[in-house]
Design a protein around this motif. Structure first.
Motif, short mmCIF file in Angstrom:
data_model
loop_
_atom_site.label_atom_id
_atom_site.label_comp_id
_atom_site.label_asym_id
_atom_site.label_seq_id
_atom_site.Cartn_x
_atom_site.Cartn_y
_atom_site.Cartn_z
N SER A 12 0.83 -1.19 0.00
CA SER A 12 0.00 0.00 0.00
C SER A 12 0.87 1.25 0.00
O SER A 12 1.84 1.34 0.75
N SER A 13 0.55 2.21 -0.85
CA SER A 13 1.36 3.43 -0.92
C SER A 13 0.56 4.52 -1.61
O SER A 13 -0.17 4.25 -2.57
N ILE A 14 0.68 5.75 -1.10
CA ILE A 14 0.01 6.87 -1.80
C ILE A 14 1.03 7.80 -2.46
O ILE A 14 0.67 8.80 -3.05
N ASN A 15 2.32 7.46 -2.34
CA ASN A 15 3.37 8.09 -3.16
C ASN A 15 3.31 9.61 -3.19
O ASN A 15 3.03 10.22 -4.23
N PRO A 16 3.60 10.24 -2.06
CA PRO A 16 3.52 11.70 -1.99
C PRO A 16 4.41 12.41 -3.00
O PRO A 16 5.52 11.97 -3.29
N LEU A 29 -4.42 17.21 6.14
CA LEU A 29 -3.94 15.88 5.77
C LEU A 29 -4.73 14.77 6.49
O LEU A 29 -4.94 13.68 5.92
N ALA A 30 -5.14 15.07 7.72
CA ALA A 30 -5.82 14.03 8.50
C ALA A 30 -7.06 13.52 7.77
O ALA A 30 -7.88 14.32 7.30
N GLY A 31 -7.19 12.23 7.63
CA GLY A 31 -8.38 11.64 7.03
C GLY A 31 -8.31 11.42 5.53
O GLY A 31 -9.23 10.84 4.95
N VAL A 32 -7.25 11.88 4.89
CA VAL A 32 -7.19 11.73 3.42
C VAL A 32 -5.98 10.90 2.96
O VAL A 32 -5.64 10.94 1.78
N THR A 33 -5.36 10.16 3.87
CA THR A 33 -4.14 9.45 3.49
C THR A 33 -4.34 7.95 3.26
O THR A 33 -3.36 7.23 3.04
N ASP A 34 -5.58 7.48 3.30
CA ASP A 34 -5.80 6.07 2.95
C ASP A 34 -5.68 5.90 1.44
O ASP A 34 -6.19 6.73 0.67
N GLU A 35 -5.03 4.83 1.02
CA GLU A 35 -4.90 4.60 -0.41
C GLU A 35 -6.27 4.38 -1.06
O GLU A 35 -7.07 3.60 -0.57
N VAL A 36 -6.53 5.12 -2.15
CA VAL A 36 -7.69 4.83 -3.00
C VAL A 36 -7.08 4.29 -4.30
O VAL A 36 -6.52 5.05 -5.09
N PHE A 37 -7.15 2.97 -4.49
CA PHE A 37 -6.48 2.35 -5.64
C PHE A 37 -7.23 2.73 -6.91
O PHE A 37 -8.37 2.30 -7.13
N GLY A 38 -6.61 3.55 -7.75
CA GLY A 38 -7.24 4.06 -8.96
C GLY A 38 -6.84 5.52 -9.15
O GLY A 38 -5.98 6.05 -8.43
N ALA A 39 -7.49 6.17 -10.13
CA ALA A 39 -7.08 7.52 -10.54
C ALA A 39 -7.73 8.60 -9.68
O ALA A 39 -8.53 9.41 -10.16
N ALA A 44 4.04 0.30 3.21
CA ALA A 44 4.35 0.13 1.79
C ALA A 44 4.76 -1.32 1.54
O ALA A 44 4.33 -1.94 0.57
N THR A 45 5.58 -1.83 2.45
CA THR A 45 5.92 -3.26 2.40
C THR A 45 5.96 -3.78 3.84
O THR A 45 5.96 -3.01 4.79
N SER A 46 6.03 -5.09 3.95
CA SER A 46 6.15 -5.71 5.28
C SER A 46 7.60 -5.83 5.71
O SER A 46 7.88 -6.22 6.83
N ASP A 47 8.55 -5.50 4.84
CA ASP A 47 9.96 -5.64 5.17
C ASP A 47 10.77 -4.59 4.44
O ASP A 47 11.14 -4.77 3.28
N SER A 48 11.05 -3.49 5.13
CA SER A 48 11.69 -2.34 4.47
C SER A 48 13.12 -2.62 4.07
O SER A 48 13.72 -1.83 3.35
N ARG A 49 13.68 -3.75 4.53
CA ARG A 49 15.10 -4.01 4.28
C ARG A 49 15.36 -4.55 2.88
O ARG A 49 16.50 -4.91 2.56
N THR A 50 14.31 -4.59 2.05
CA THR A 50 14.45 -5.27 0.77
C THR A 50 13.78 -4.48 -0.36
O THR A 50 13.15 -3.46 -0.13
N THR A 51 13.93 -4.99 -1.56
CA THR A 51 13.22 -4.45 -2.73
C THR A 51 12.64 -5.63 -3.49
O THR A 51 13.22 -6.72 -3.49
N SER A 52 11.48 -5.41 -4.14
CA SER A 52 10.91 -6.49 -4.94
C SER A 52 11.21 -6.31 -6.43
O SER A 52 10.86 -7.16 -7.24
N VAL A 53 11.84 -5.20 -6.80
CA VAL A 53 12.24 -4.97 -8.18
C VAL A 53 13.74 -4.68 -8.18
O VAL A 53 14.24 -3.99 -7.31
N GLY A 54 14.42 -5.20 -9.19
CA GLY A 54 15.85 -4.94 -9.31
C GLY A 54 16.66 -6.09 -8.75
O GLY A 54 16.16 -6.97 -8.06
N SER A 55 17.97 -6.05 -9.05
CA SER A 55 18.78 -7.24 -8.77
C SER A 55 18.97 -7.50 -7.29
O SER A 55 19.20 -8.64 -6.88
#
Lengths: 497, 497
Positions: free
Chosen positions: A244-248, A358-368, A443-454
């Motif tokens: 989950s991420s809202i990518n500020p 900001l309060a109340g508007v930071t839940d991800e709405v998946f879509g445009a 955003a992820t369950s384990d910040s020590r990693t990446t799921s894209v890239g080598s």
């Protein structure tokens, strides 16, 4: 065409978890012992088999995902490119992390033993693909590619939103397994097209004792359920859930001194790309108060009004989007800035809203759906950034004139996101060696990693040390003659082959 | 001498968790921004301050732990050596894991952005020291040293078994913090000498939102409670708990063709070292059936009979040992091979037992208790090895004549242990670059790491990618001019400075 599960090379009407994981456990000993060349050739062969089936895979994926053919075709290339990148990683071998501390027999008061370290694969990995990338984050996506590269057999839980696509890709992988002469259990694909049945299937897979790690891309609810199930096992296992991420996006004043219209149009372009169905969709934008900001907002509103909704991945995702939009609009202090047109069935309208706080508007709405929050100064902005949850990405628009503020903003964003980008848009994740597609919870369950890239390969490994092990019994990576030509750390110092 | 908590540089009667973690959170921004040289100098200064207080630290630790002065004095050297090793790691900078994929503006169909990656510290870390290593695995032990090296402020929960030792070491660290001009919150030490109060203190610390990771060495029960508390936080955090291990030893037939008496005596020496209070104590030994094995067992029995129990770390540990021994002896098929003499108060007798089968005898008995299980052949042995839980170490005694069997044994043990050693004993963990002191659950809660050796620093980091970030805003490690002279991965290829 009919589709079903594929268990250890054979079609199966039933998604039998135990059969797949038993076969994976059996395959593990042989697969982890493959030479770098054999394993890399296998990854290349998977890419080639997918390429050979490209036409039918694209046709199925377009029909099942409602995404345009150009996008899906590009995603095939990304998927095969990813597999080939990991083949290169395996051939180079740096992920084996070899460290050698030679014996010091004359050391006082005690001699030092000969100690050598390498990384070994964890064992069979369960992969849950994403609905929004039916290829690059699914059956043969980044999780599968990196787990196979690490030496782990893979059991994929097929996504019910694209069952045929998944099955066709699974067939391609299965052909490559067979041609490479690998144990058939190296790869299995389990499918239950019933949503409830699929959830149960996933839970059974995660708690199966033969599964040693999990890769997941999807919703926060789904990810957290898997994390909880894995943690409750008698023997807990790592879960890499991208959730989950809202990518500020932070627009600094200098960025509004250029072509405001172009900037606003690019923003809306990123927001509405693929009907907003990207993990990296820019859902929250911080904009300076004042005239230039007003101009930007008006331009973004106009661009949004011209946008038309595309059919979303599933009716469920479309319904969740509409519910999210409704909740957002009912929030105190939220006003609509621009709304596009709804498209065909399950193609709801894109929108941008402005929120007074900001309060109340930071839940991800998946879509445009985009939220804009205004700020007066960087002092005003920083506490907002510090209050955010973890994110996959954070974006800054700025010019050199903003450098002082930008430095403070970057320092705050580093603690919140896995990737920080300037003067661009977060949709679009490059597959390379330096990429991070990850970030702090949720955003992820384990910040020590990446799921894209080598770097993603390191998720499926653990270190083992060999102390005074006779030369004849040492694994190739740590032998004195370095038969695999690896970079190795000798007595702490990195040495190239 | 009185002792208490030290919070952000000041003595405190109360172990106020929020005060310590708030100060740590405040210190984080400045501490993570320290240059490699400044941070390394600080680690060296911590070592120097401990060395300067050596006499009183040794006196306190001997009195509190009942361990002999020679052992404790050696442990001071190990502790300072560890800090200096991490200073060297920080100066070299390889842990920053820099990766740079330069922009490809002319790439088609899309140009590639400039992407740069480095590792950043997670934030304030909570450290729970171990009772059995009052120095090397405690207040300034490996967890503290590696977290500070990574750039994380540390809050130590002092161990009630050695409160004064902990306090004196915490004073030394505090002096180094002050002399280095660092924020006082960089290090705090929280102490509650009441056992129940201490457990509550630990729980409060783990769920404090400012804590970003936990290092723990101790019992399985204690470790699992911390893992559960960390997982139940609104924002879960990584826990590195080193918990439980019985460190299997496999004696292959060739090893019994040499000096059997010497081998048996060495075994009992390792088993009874420090009253058996090592995480790596060889609690389980697999021995060939037959005459040579009988000879070994008889010799081990004689050596055990000559051993005298030492006072254990705490009365609670001594009581748990006696209870474990009682349970073991009551298990069907268990017979006593040798029993030593009880020593002074809380110094129970060492023992070796033979068990007819593995089932029921694999729970850790912390102390000098060894279980011997016989085997007929390697085919007989392998299923036993495969049935074991995760271990810190696994040891093989063998000669070249055993190579064929040993290869199979190593292959099985690799999946069970963090360290495999030949023809030695697992007690004694070298601090170096290649060491792994870790292993699959329940040896640790996270098999992907080690708590000893330079790799331990990676536990407290996460990767961040910088995409098209202007040169003036790039962090030093990823700048073009490479001001820190780091090894870096450019376009996937490792380049030395």
């Amino acid at each position: 065409m009919s589709y079903r599960s594929i268990i250890a090379g054979a079609d199966s009407e039933q998604p039998d978890v135990a059969a797949a994981t038993s076969a994976a456990a059996e395959a593990f000993a042989g697969y982890r012992a493959t030479s770098p060349e054999a394993r890399a050739d296998f990854l290349d062969a998977v890419a080639a088999e997918i390429e050979a089936a490209r036409a039918e895979i694209v046709e199925a994926a377009v029909a099942e995902s409602h995404l345009p053919e150009g996008r899906i075709s590009g995603e095939v290339g990304r998927t095969t490119g990813q597999l080939k990148m990991f083949a290169g990683v395996v051939r180079r071998g740096d992920h084996l992390g070899v460290r050698i501390d030679p014996a010091l027999p004359d050391r006082t008061p005690l001699p030092r033993a000969d100690i050598r370290q390498r990384q070994i694969p964890l064992g069979p990995v369960a992969v849950f693909g994403a609905s929004n990338f039916p290829l690059a984050f699914s059956t043969a996506g980044g999780d599968t590619a990196s787990a196979l590269a690490a030496g782990c057999p893979v059991v994929v839980k097929g996504h019910p939103a694209h069952p045929l696509t998944g099955y066709l890709v699974a067939q391609a992988i299965t052909r490559a397994v067979e041609k490479a002469g690998l144990h058939a259990g190296t790869f299995s694909f389990l499918l239950d097209t019933d949503v409830k049945g699929g959830i149960e299937l996933g839970q059974t897979l995660v708690v199966d004792p033969r599964i040693r790690a999990v890769g997941f891309t999807g919703s926060r609810g789904g990810g957290l359920a898997i994390v909880a199930a894995a943690a409750a096992r008698p023997e807990p296992i790592p879960v890499y859930a991208e959730m989950s991420s809202i990518n500020p996006v932070v627009v600094l004043p200098g960025a509004l001194e250029g072509d405001i219209d172009a900037l606003a149009t690019a923003y809306v372009g990123s927001l509405t790309l693929g009907s907003g169905q990207f993990c990296t969709n820019p859902g929250l934008l911080f904009l300076p108060r004042g005239e230039a900001g007003d101009t930007f907002l008006a331009a973004a509103g106009r661009a949004t009004a011209e946008a038309v909704g595309g059919t979303m991945l599933t009716p469920g995702i479309a319904a969740a989007y509409e519910k999210g939009v409704e909740k957002l609009r009912a929030t105190d202090g939220v006003t609509v800035v621009g709304e596009g047109a709804a498209g065909e069935t399950d193609a709801p309208a894109p929108q941008i809203v402005e929120a007074a706080r900001l309060a109340g508007v930071t839940d991800e709405v998946f879509g445009a759906s985009g939220v804009v929050v205004r700020f007066d100064s960087v002092e005003d902005l920083l506490p907002s950034l510090e209050s955010l949850e973890g994110q996959l990405t954070a974006t800054v628009h700025a010019t050199d004139a903003d450098n002082e503020a930008a430095a403070q903003v970057v320092s705050a964003l580093e603690l919140k996101a896995g990737r920080i980008l300037f003067n661009g848009w977060p949709t679009g994740v490059e597959v390379g060696h330096a990429m991070v597609h990850g970030g702090p919870f949720p955003a992820t369950s384990d910040s020590r990693t990446t799921s894209v890239g080598s770097l993603a390969i390191e998720r499926f490994q653990r270190p083992v040390a060999y102390q005074d092990v006779p030369a004849a019994l040492l694994p190739e990576p740590v032998r004195d003659d370095n038969p695999w030509h690896l970079a190795r750390r000798i007595d702490g110092e990195l040495q190239l082959p």
